[in-house]
Design an enzyme around this catalytic site. Structure first.
Site, PDB file in Angstrom:
ATOM      1  N   SER A 212       0.859  -1.187   0.000  1.00  0.00           N
ATOM      2  CA  SER A 212       0.000   0.000   0.000  1.00  0.00           C
ATOM      3  C   SER A 212       0.893   1.235   0.000  1.00  0.00           C
ATOM      4  O   SER A 212       2.058   1.155  -0.400  1.00  0.00           O
ATOM      5  CB  SER A 212      -0.965  -0.024   1.183  1.00  0.00           C
ATOM      6  OG  SER A 212      -1.965   0.960   1.007  1.00  0.00           O
ATOM      7  N   ASN A 213       0.391   2.359   0.430  1.00  0.00           N
ATOM      8  CA  ASN A 213       1.191   3.587   0.423  1.00  0.00           C
ATOM      9  C   ASN A 213       0.743   4.485   1.569  1.00  0.00           C
ATOM     10  O   ASN A 213      -0.137   4.126   2.343  1.00  0.00           O
ATOM     11  CB  ASN A 213       1.065   4.282  -0.933  1.00  0.00           C
ATOM     12  CG  ASN A 213      -0.389   4.506  -1.279  1.00  0.00           C
ATOM     13  OD1 ASN A 213      -1.096   5.224  -0.588  1.00  0.00           O
ATOM     14  ND2 ASN A 213      -0.853   3.862  -2.346  1.00  0.00           N
TER      15      ASN A 213
END
Ligand code: CTP
Length: 398
Positions: A212-213
């Site tokens: 993810s980020n």
């Protein structure tokens, strides 16, 4: 604060059993002075602190105190009232009512109305500071935020116990301002249906790991709220976000991966006029998600494949596309490239290296780029920037 914006608005004032209940008598008077039609609901315990006749005297409406003391023509007060409500205010809100609201326990008409309404809900907690900071209450507050209701306060000040702590109900004048604010918005996006994406996508690796980020979703949520406040019908398609605070009135569609996000957007595209793509979409996903947890010795390489570029894939003849460009160098050059390669009307360009701006922060510094030129803004709150983006996007609508 400007006057008469709440004239003739149906305001449900729910009062629960806290010492601060006396302040709600004054709040009801302030609302009535502004021309609102105020319907008070008193919980059983509130009756130990304030009387029905104070409220009925001020509001000229009978006070509702329980499910079985019907005052409406239909004999189902909470449903009839919930449908007519323009806003429901719970002030003061005790620990008990917060728990019930969070869990949807409708043993009294206050929660019954909240469950049955589509109106915005404003909640002003009041209690002892230690009670307020307890894990249970904080859990309920979190849940209420995620339901999209607005929580005001509590403020720090002298409590009934004599201690200075967080727990005091927001003062009636400030609550009046907050209520007026709910209605005081320019409605230049009336008749518009919008899609806003927010947060980071999650690309599973195995049952415990994912890619993810750092996106918090705050910019997208600010945009969704600004659109709602300016009259649009808003569909918020979101991935992993920090919180869904104050998102009442917004159609919320949770998603996980980029592919899921794309599918949900495609379902909405035909009926929407604008999409603002603020989500941080993972550019790659794992080629084969493992059903079993991958042993660490086998985790030195993972096969990836490219995710679709959602924004690029959408037909710009059907929808106005507003994209973001998160850049750490050559901000304008890269933003202009994205404007043309993704066929967008506007690109909101962020320099993600600036301190106090961008990912996770409440503030953002952006340049809006379109074919007419650029507009550079100073560091400002994401809520303010959301309105600047809508101001600029307005020229493309119709
Ligand atoms: N975007 C998208 N689908 C992707 C990647 C990005 O729809 N798979 C959208 C983002 O939501 C944003 C815009 O495209 O509105 C630009 O995203 P950004 O991450 O800045 O750029 P990328 O296109 O991913 O390119 P790069 O990472 O090379 O800068």
């Amino acid at each position: 604060m400007s006057k008469k914006i709440i004239k003739n608005k149906n305001i449900i004032l729910c009062v629960t059993g806290s010492i601060a209940a006396y302040k709600s008598i004054y709040l009801s008077s302030l609302l009535v002075k502004e021309g609102a039609n105020v319907q008070v609901m008193l919980s059983e315990s509130a009756k130990n602190f304030v009387g029905e006749s104070s409220f009925s005297g001020i509001t000229h409406n009978e006070v509702i105190t329980g499910y079985y003391d019907s005052k409406t023509s239909l004999s189902i007060d909470h449903i009839e009232i919930a449908k007519k409500a323009d806003v429901i205010v719970v002030a003061p809100a005790t620990a008990n009512i917060l728990a019930k609201i969070a869990l949807g326990i409708s043993s009294d008409p206050i929660v019954g109305s909240i469950l049955a309404t589509k109106a915005p809900i404003l909640i002003a907690p009041a209690m002892d500071g230690d009670m307020y900071s307890s894990k249970q209450i904080q859990g309920h507050i979190n849940e209420i935020n995620n339901l999209g209701y607005k929580i005001s306060g509590p403020e720090k000040g002298r409590l009934a116990s004599g201690i200075e702590e967080f727990g005091r109900m927001t003062e009636p004048e400030s609550l009046l301002d907050e209520i007026i604010n709910i209605f005081q918005k320019k409605k230049d996006y009336n008749q518009v249906e919008a899609i806003v994406t927010a947060g980071g996508t999650i690309e599973d690796i195995d049952p415990v790991r994912y890619i993810s980020n750092k996106s918090s979703g705050k910019m997208g949520i600010a945009l969704a709220k600004a659109l709602r406040d300016r009259g649009a019908v808003v569909n918020l398609v979101y991935g992993r976000v920090d919180s869904l605070e104050e998102t009442y009135g917004i159609n919320k569609i949770p998603t996980k991966s980029a592919v899921e996000m794309k599918n949900e957007i495609e379902k909405l595209i035909d009926r929407s006029q604008i999409i603002i793509m603020s989500a941080a979409v993972a550019d790659y996903r794992v080629k084969k998600i493992s059903k079993e947890k991958i042993k660490k010795d086998n985790l030195d390489s993972i096969q990836l494949e490219k995710n679709p570029d959602i924004l690029k894939s959408l037909d710009s003849s059907k929808i106005i596309k507003v994209g973001f460009a998160a850049e750490s160098e050559n901000l304008l050059i890269n933003a202009k490239k994205k404007l043309s390669s993704k066929d967008c009307k506007i690109i909101v360009a962020n320099d993600i290296t600036l301190e106090g701006s961008g990912f996770g922060s409440d503030n953002n510094k952006a340049v809006l780029v379109d074919n007419d030129g650029e507009e550079t803004f100073p560091l400002m709150s994401k809520n303010e920037l959301a309105h600047k983006i809508l101001d600029r996007a307005k020229k493309f609508i119709n």
